[in-house]
Scaffold this motif. Sequence first.
Motif, PDB file in Angstrom:
ATOM      1  N   GLU A  97       0.838  -1.203   0.000  1.00 41.63           N
ATOM      2  CA  GLU A  97       0.000   0.000   0.000  1.00 41.63           C
ATOM      3  C   GLU A  97       0.873   1.253   0.000  1.00 41.63           C
ATOM      4  OE1 GLU A  97      -3.906   1.921   2.209  1.00 41.63           O
ATOM      5  OE2 GLU A  97      -2.990   0.094   3.031  1.00 41.63           O
ATOM      6  N   GLU A  98       1.973   1.220   0.721  1.00 38.71           N
ATOM      7  CA  GLU A  98       2.852   2.395   0.725  1.00 38.71           C
ATOM      8  C   GLU A  98       3.467   2.613  -0.650  1.00 38.71           C
ATOM      9  OE1 GLU A  98       6.208   4.684   3.337  1.00 38.71           O
ATOM     10  OE2 GLU A  98       5.072   3.020   4.163  1.00 38.71           O
TER      11      GLU A  98
ATOM     12  N   THR B  15      -1.356  -2.000 -10.700  1.00 40.70           N
ATOM     13  CA  THR B  15      -2.049  -2.812  -9.692  1.00 40.70           C
ATOM     14  C   THR B  15      -3.341  -2.185  -9.184  1.00 40.70           C
ATOM     15  OG1 THR B  15      -0.707  -1.826  -7.911  1.00 40.70           O
ATOM     16  CG2 THR B  15       0.116  -3.843  -8.904  1.00 40.70           C
ATOM     17  N   MET B  16      -3.739  -1.039  -9.722  1.00 41.34           N
ATOM     18  CA  MET B  16      -4.909  -0.361  -9.165  1.00 41.34           C
ATOM     19  C   MET B  16      -6.160  -1.239  -9.182  1.00 41.34           C
ATOM     20  SD  MET B  16      -6.031   2.393 -12.113  1.00 41.34           S
ATOM     21  CE  MET B  16      -4.550   3.354 -11.926  1.00 41.34           C
ATOM     22  N   GLY B  17      -6.283  -2.099 -10.192  1.00 44.97           N
ATOM     23  CA  GLY B  17      -7.459  -2.954 -10.260  1.00 44.97           C
ATOM     24  C   GLY B  17      -7.328  -4.235  -9.461  1.00 44.97           C
ATOM     25  N   GLN B  18      -6.155  -4.443  -8.843  1.00 45.06           N
ATOM     26  CA  GLN B  18      -5.911  -5.672  -8.097  1.00 45.06           C
ATOM     27  C   GLN B  18      -6.001  -5.482  -6.589  1.00 45.06           C
ATOM     28  OE1 GLN B  18      -2.015  -7.084  -9.322  1.00 45.06           O
ATOM     29  NE2 GLN B  18      -2.371  -6.495 -11.446  1.00 45.06           N
TER      30      GLN B  18
ATOM     31  N   ALA C  97     -10.317   1.658  -1.375  1.00 45.63           N
ATOM     32  CA  ALA C  97     -11.111   2.765  -0.836  1.00 45.63           C
ATOM     33  C   ALA C  97     -10.203   3.834  -0.238  1.00 45.63           C
ATOM     34  CB  ALA C  97     -12.088   2.241   0.215  1.00 45.63           C
ATOM     35  N   ARG C  98      -9.173   3.425   0.493  1.00 45.36           N
ATOM     36  CA  ARG C  98      -8.232   4.389   1.070  1.00 45.36           C
ATOM     37  C   ARG C  98      -7.463   5.111  -0.035  1.00 45.36           C
ATOM     38  NH1 ARG C  98      -7.578   0.128   4.766  1.00 45.36           N
ATOM     39  NH2 ARG C  98      -5.670  -0.604   3.766  1.00 45.36           N
ATOM     40  N   GLN C  99      -7.102   4.378  -1.075  1.00 45.29           N
ATOM     41  CA  GLN C  99      -6.374   4.981  -2.185  1.00 45.29           C
ATOM     42  C   GLN C  99      -7.226   6.037  -2.871  1.00 45.29           C
ATOM     43  OE1 GLN C  99      -5.943   2.784  -5.795  1.00 45.29           O
ATOM     44  NE2 GLN C  99      -3.844   3.453  -6.130  1.00 45.29           N
ATOM     45  N   LEU C 100      -8.482   5.727  -3.126  1.00 41.16           N
ATOM     46  CA  LEU C 100      -9.371   6.679  -3.775  1.00 41.16           C
ATOM     47  C   LEU C 100      -9.542   7.933  -2.923  1.00 41.16           C
ATOM     48  CD1 LEU C 100     -12.099   4.257  -5.191  1.00 41.16           C
ATOM     49  CD2 LEU C 100     -10.410   5.569  -6.508  1.00 41.16           C
TER      50      LEU C 100
END
Length: 230
Positions: free
Chosen positions: A65-66, A120-123, A130-133
Amino acid sequence: MTKADGAERRERKSDKTRRRILDAAADLLNRKGFDGTRVSEIATLAELRVPAVYYYFDSREAILEEVVNIGDRLAHENVVRRLKELPPDASALDRICAAFAAHLEMVLTESAYTAAAMRTMGQLPADMRARQLDRQRASGRMWRDLIQTGVEAGEIDPELDPRAARMFLLGAVNWATEWWNPARGSLEEILATAQRLVRNALAGPLATASPGTAAAPPAALTPVFAPPPL
């Protein structure tokens, strides 16, 4: 050596080790995807033992995630930087083309982190996505404002759906990492092609350039990437 000097040296070593872990994870994410990246492989590539990796990160997911967050941030910062380099009288389409080229620059050559994030956004698991968005809100506003300014300036085909156009173009740019081969075309060539395609796609019938008019050269897009601060 004072106690302060010793603490600073240990902190610098800690930062370097942490970066090695993240660099290794970014490399593996690019090659193996989210599900295929293992902590044991990250440790091997970073020349560490697995327990050492867990000293810096609580979990595999925290590492990945980082990497994704850094990649997103670097792409956004590069676009903002390139836009600031444009002259004040740059048209809305000039700004949009520069933004897409700056984003593509990071995806293809300047940041393994950005390439990993785009790949990897779709993975990503639902909670991580949700946190990324949520973190991408500023970037999303920037892209929406760029397109909307073009619409209001009358530089974008009024028959286009602005949101759909934006998402189509970003998707195309993000996918370029899957097929681009630097041996079959330079970065300068692909950036110029991307800008020409973006301009033609958005302007549509409004485009006034003749078919033989050359695209504006991406001369300002010289590499500016530096390792991300941790």
